[in-house]
Design an enzyme around this catalytic site. Structure first.
Site, PDB file in Angstrom:
ATOM      1  N   ASP A   1     -13.002   6.799   4.389  1.00 34.64           N
ATOM      2  CA  ASP A   1     -11.176   6.124   4.591  1.00 34.64           C
ATOM      3  C   ASP A   1     -11.437   5.197   4.395  1.00 34.64           C
ATOM      4  O   ASP A   1      -9.886   4.828   5.099  1.00 34.64           O
ATOM      5  CB  ASP A   1     -11.240   6.631   6.297  1.00 34.64           C
ATOM      6  CG  ASP A   1     -10.117   6.806   7.464  1.00 34.64           C
ATOM      7  OD1 ASP A   1      -9.321   7.317   6.342  1.00 34.64           O
ATOM      8  OD2 ASP A   1     -10.467   7.518   8.056  1.00 34.64           O
TER       9      ASP A   1
ATOM     10  N   ARG B   1      -8.222  -0.791   0.524  1.00 30.78           N
ATOM     11  CA  ARG B   1      -8.879  -1.682   0.170  1.00 30.78           C
ATOM     12  C   ARG B   1      -8.937  -1.344  -1.618  1.00 30.78           C
ATOM     13  O   ARG B   1      -8.259  -2.315  -1.958  1.00 30.78           O
ATOM     14  CB  ARG B   1      -9.965  -2.019   0.950  1.00 30.78           C
ATOM     15  CG  ARG B   1     -10.723  -1.451   1.068  1.00 30.78           C
ATOM     16  CD  ARG B   1     -11.478  -1.902   2.424  1.00 30.78           C
ATOM     17  NE  ARG B   1     -11.004  -1.219   3.631  1.00 30.78           N
ATOM     18  CZ  ARG B   1     -11.765  -1.587   4.839  1.00 30.78           C
ATOM     19  NH1 ARG B   1     -13.505  -2.546   4.956  1.00 30.78           N
ATOM     20  NH2 ARG B   1     -11.317  -1.323   5.939  1.00 30.78           N
TER      21      ARG B   1
ATOM     22  N   LYS C   1     -10.660  12.981   8.297  1.00 31.82           N
ATOM     23  CA  LYS C   1     -10.188  12.071  10.074  1.00 31.82           C
ATOM     24  C   LYS C   1     -10.082  13.301  10.934  1.00 31.82           C
ATOM     25  O   LYS C   1      -9.883  14.263  10.139  1.00 31.82           O
ATOM     26  CB  LYS C   1      -8.592  11.849   9.118  1.00 31.82           C
ATOM     27  CG  LYS C   1      -8.552  10.134   9.017  1.00 31.82           C
ATOM     28  CD  LYS C   1      -7.217   9.876   8.821  1.00 31.82           C
ATOM     29  CE  LYS C   1      -6.975   8.852   8.327  1.00 31.82           C
ATOM     30  NZ  LYS C   1      -7.486   7.887   8.849  1.00 31.82           N
TER      31      LYS C   1
ATOM     32  N   LYS D   1       0.907  -1.258  -0.095  1.00 29.28           N
ATOM     33  CA  LYS D   1       0.384  -0.492   0.043  1.00 29.28           C
ATOM     34  C   LYS D   1       0.748   1.023  -0.179  1.00 29.28           C
ATOM     35  O   LYS D   1       1.865   1.930   0.882  1.00 29.28           O
ATOM     36  CB  LYS D   1      -0.907   0.163   1.333  1.00 29.28           C
ATOM     37  CG  LYS D   1      -1.778   1.613   1.512  1.00 29.28           C
ATOM     38  CD  LYS D   1      -2.427   2.021   2.874  1.00 29.28           C
ATOM     39  CE  LYS D   1      -3.729   2.203   2.719  1.00 29.28           C
ATOM     40  NZ  LYS D   1      -4.523   2.994   4.052  1.00 29.28           N
TER      41      LYS D   1
ATOM     42  N   ASP E   1      -3.078   9.629   3.595  1.00 31.05           N
ATOM     43  CA  ASP E   1      -4.745   9.811   4.127  1.00 31.05           C
ATOM     44  C   ASP E   1      -5.288  10.303   4.839  1.00 31.05           C
ATOM     45  O   ASP E   1      -4.981   9.994   6.172  1.00 31.05           O
ATOM     46  CB  ASP E   1      -4.644   8.081   4.120  1.00 31.05           C
ATOM     47  CG  ASP E   1      -5.707   7.442   4.893  1.00 31.05           C
ATOM     48  OD1 ASP E   1      -6.614   8.681   3.896  1.00 31.05           O
ATOM     49  OD2 ASP E   1      -5.782   6.511   5.725  1.00 31.05           O
TER      50      ASP E   1
HETATM   51  N1  BES Z   1      -4.021   4.063   6.360  1.00 32.49           N
HETATM   52  C1  BES Z   1      -5.818   3.650   7.366  1.00 32.49           C
HETATM   53  C2  BES Z   1      -5.577   2.588   8.810  1.00 32.49           C
HETATM   54  C3  BES Z   1      -4.584   3.511  10.279  1.00 32.49           C
HETATM   55  C4  BES Z   1      -5.353   4.309  10.818  1.00 32.49           C
HETATM   56  C5  BES Z   1      -3.326   2.965  10.189  1.00 32.49           C
HETATM   57  C6  BES Z   1      -4.464   5.209  12.062  1.00 32.49           C
HETATM   58  C7  BES Z   1      -2.775   3.292  11.259  1.00 32.49           C
HETATM   59  C8  BES Z   1      -3.115   4.173  12.687  1.00 32.49           C
HETATM   60  C9  BES Z   1      -6.606   3.695   6.731  1.00 32.49           C
HETATM   61  O1  BES Z   1      -6.939   3.733   5.325  1.00 32.49           O
HETATM   62  C10 BES Z   1      -8.497   3.609   7.496  1.00 32.49           C
HETATM   63  O2  BES Z   1      -8.614   4.831   7.029  1.00 32.49           O
HETATM   64  N2  BES Z   1      -9.214   2.897   7.965  1.00 32.49           N
HETATM   65  C11 BES Z   1     -10.124   3.220   8.390  1.00 32.49           C
HETATM   66  C12 BES Z   1     -11.153   1.868   7.855  1.00 32.49           C
HETATM   67  C13 BES Z   1     -11.900   2.436   8.347  1.00 32.49           C
HETATM   68  C14 BES Z   1     -12.722   3.551   7.742  1.00 32.49           C
HETATM   69  C15 BES Z   1     -13.322   0.797   8.042  1.00 32.49           C
HETATM   70  C16 BES Z   1      -9.558   2.653   9.857  1.00 32.49           C
HETATM   71  O3  BES Z   1      -8.976   1.816  10.343  1.00 32.49           O
HETATM   72  O4  BES Z   1     -10.465   3.458  10.883  1.00 32.49           O
HETATM   73 ZN    ZN Z   2      -4.962   4.727   4.640  1.00 39.85          ZN
HETATM   74 MN    MN Z   3      -8.315   5.641   5.010  1.00 37.48          MN
END
Ligand code: BES
Ligand code: ZN
Ligand code: MN
Length: 495
Positions: A348, A352, A278, A266, A271
């Site tokens: 967010d 995937r 966020k 990835k 992000d």
């Molecule tokens: N890059 C993030 C995951 C992440 C968050 C990694 C904090 C490390 C620290 C990913 O893209 C994401 O935002 N995932 C969301 C998924 C949710 C919306 C289902 C998450 O984990 O909040």
């Molecule tokens: Zn992410």
């Molecule tokens: Mn994300």
């Protein structure tokens, strides 16, 4: 750092410091006994008078010992004889490096408890020592106007008298290559999002292709991805001013007909969450959302450095995820390269979306195995904290091999299940699949989502959200899971 091997006695070696292993309760290792004899018993006398007791990682330093040419002798505790392994070696070298810095030593000679361990352990002790000696002096100064003043240790001499020379040489070469791979991964990861863009990563791949033989790279731009119908990947990038790239690197160290290991990383260079923005706290750390891709760069560099007899392909979908008038909106439906339609319920959950098209693209390599590496879910940090990566797979043999590789390298992964009951959470009223599965089992439903795109081959997924970087005072990338990946590849290369 220069890491060299010397096979003679360390007693007459000049230098800042001679490092000597001691067992628990100050029992002398065989090498410590040799050095003690050279000092006419003074070393052991001083040790027994000090507070030092040989606990793992404890250190004490004596100056100007009779009969010893080095200015200092550092005793380091290695615990009980039967506890000596790779893990002990990592703890010990970290303590030694810290003490060397405190003592302002720029070089040291390190001796080992070889007589106390089996021949198989010799390789691990040397490799982990070389690897973590190098890794521990890492600093990221690239973006400071003046580099830090600290003078790091710049030369380590490993005393390998009495053991197989080829084994020692291999161990140092492997340790060095993994450390350099980790350094590359950490450097790329620590760079901020305004420097490390998809275009920057693409240029880095092309640079590596020029540097190494048997190494090539190919960069697909947005137009080319459109032709391939990578609608999921491109939808994430739509809100960004930075152009998305699909970066492909091929290392061909194996036979022409050998099926490759494909590493998919990835490469989300920042992000923000997109329209599902966020919260601001720690948002800067989302520059680390490309750590999966950084580990692919690191692993491929190590393969090329070691000239491993394997074919390894790196595929990096790289993009930003930003809020914008043209960005994905919750409820939007996009069509992936595989033809599956995806309802984007949360913008967010973008990792995937970029990975699924890269995983479909991986099919054309007729891979032996595909391993994706991603900072995919915050839920993985809730489940496993910052010590262990999450692992999911559609093949137990591959999962077991990765777990074993991680354990050997001190870069652990823990398996989570996949299954129909979890797939249900991804059902959508309007598309073939939704991009989120609700608050329960967030890492698993993310893995399930990816598994819909990996049915054609043997596949594993590493969620490194908790392990790829540290927050707080020591904020910075860790270089994980380069050690796990390299151990897996080394095990594969040696059959
Ligand atoms: N890059 C993030 C995951 C992440 C968050 C990694 C904090 C490390 C620290 C990913 O893209 C994401 O935002 N995932 C969301 C998924 C949710 C919306 C289902 C998450 O984990 O909040
Ligand atoms: Zn992410
Ligand atoms: Mn994300």
């Amino acid at each position: 750092m220069k890491i060299e091997i010397k096979r003679g006695s360390p007693v007459k070696l000049p230098g800042n410091c001679l490092v000597v292993p001691m067992l628990k309760h100050n029992r002398l290792t065989s090498i410590a006994a040799e050095i003690n004899t050279a000092s006419d018993g003074v070393l052991h006398q001083l040790a027994t008078k000090s507070a030092f007791k040989g606990e793992i990682g404890a250190t004490t330093v004596f100056y100007n010992l009779p009969g010893i040419k080095a200015l200092r002798v550092m005793l380091v505790g290695i615990g009980k004889k039967k506890e000596i392994d790779g893990k002990t070696a990592r703890k010990v070298i970290e303590a030694v490096m810290k003490r060397l810095q405190q003592e302002h030593c720029t070089n040291a000679a390190i001796t080992f408890p070889f007589e106390e361990t089996t021949a198989e352990m010799h390789y691990s002790l040397i490799r982990e020592t070389a690897l973590y000696a190098e890794n521990s002096i890492y600093r990221f100064d690239e973006c400071k106007s003046k580099p830090s003043k600290q003078t790091p240790v710049d030369k380590i001499t490993l005393i390998t008298a009495g053991i197989d020379n080829q084994c020692a040489k291999n161990a140092v070469a492997h340790g060095r290559a993994i450390a350099d791979g980790m350094k590359l991964a950490r450097d790329l990861s620590n760079l901020p999002g305004n420097i490390c863009t998809p275009t920057y990563l693409a240029a880095k791949a092309q640079k590596m292709a020029r540097k190494y033989t048997k190494f090539s790279s190919k960069i697909l731009n947005e137009k080319e991805m459109q032709k391939l119908k990578m609608g999921a990947l491109l939808s994430v990038s739509r809100g960004s001013r930075q152009a998305a790239k699909l970066i492909v690197m091929e290392y061909k160290g194996g036979n022409k007909d050998q099926q490759p290991v494909v590493l998919v990383g990835k490469g989300l260079t920042f992000d923000a969450g997109g329209i599902s923005l966020k919260p601001p706290g720690k948002m800067d750390e989302m520059k680390y959302d490309m750590c999966g891709s950084a580990s692919v760069f690191g692993a491929l560099q190590a393969c090329a450095e070691l000239k491993l007899p394997l074919n390894v392909v790196g595929i990096i979908p790289s993009s930003e995820n930003m809020p914008d008038g043209d960005a994905n909106k919750p409820g939007d439906i996009v069509t992936s390269m595989a033809g599956l339609t995806i309802e984007v319920l949360n913008t967010d959950a973008e990792g995937r979306l970029i990975l699924c098209d890269a995983l479909t693209y991986a099919e054309r390599y007729k891979p032996d195995v595909v391993i994706d590496i991603a900072t995919l879910t915050g839920a993985c940090i809730v489940a496993l904290g910052h010590h262990t990566s999450g692992l999911m797979a559609n093949n137990q043999k591959l999962a077991d091999a990765l777990i074993a590789a991680g354990n050997q390298a001190g870069d652990k992964a823990w398996q989570l299940p996949l299954g129909d009951e979890y797939h249900k959470q991804l059902e959508s009223n309007f598309a073939d699949i939704a991009n989120i599965g609700g608050p329960a089992a967030g890492s698993i439903t993310a893995g399930c989502f990816l598994s819909r795109f990996t049915e054609e081959y043997t596949w594993a997924h590493l969620d490194i959200a908790g392990t790829a970087w540290q927050s707080g005072k020591h904020k910075g990338a860790t270089g994980r899971p380069v050690p796990l990946l390299l151990n897996y590849l080394l095990n594969k290369a040696t059959g």
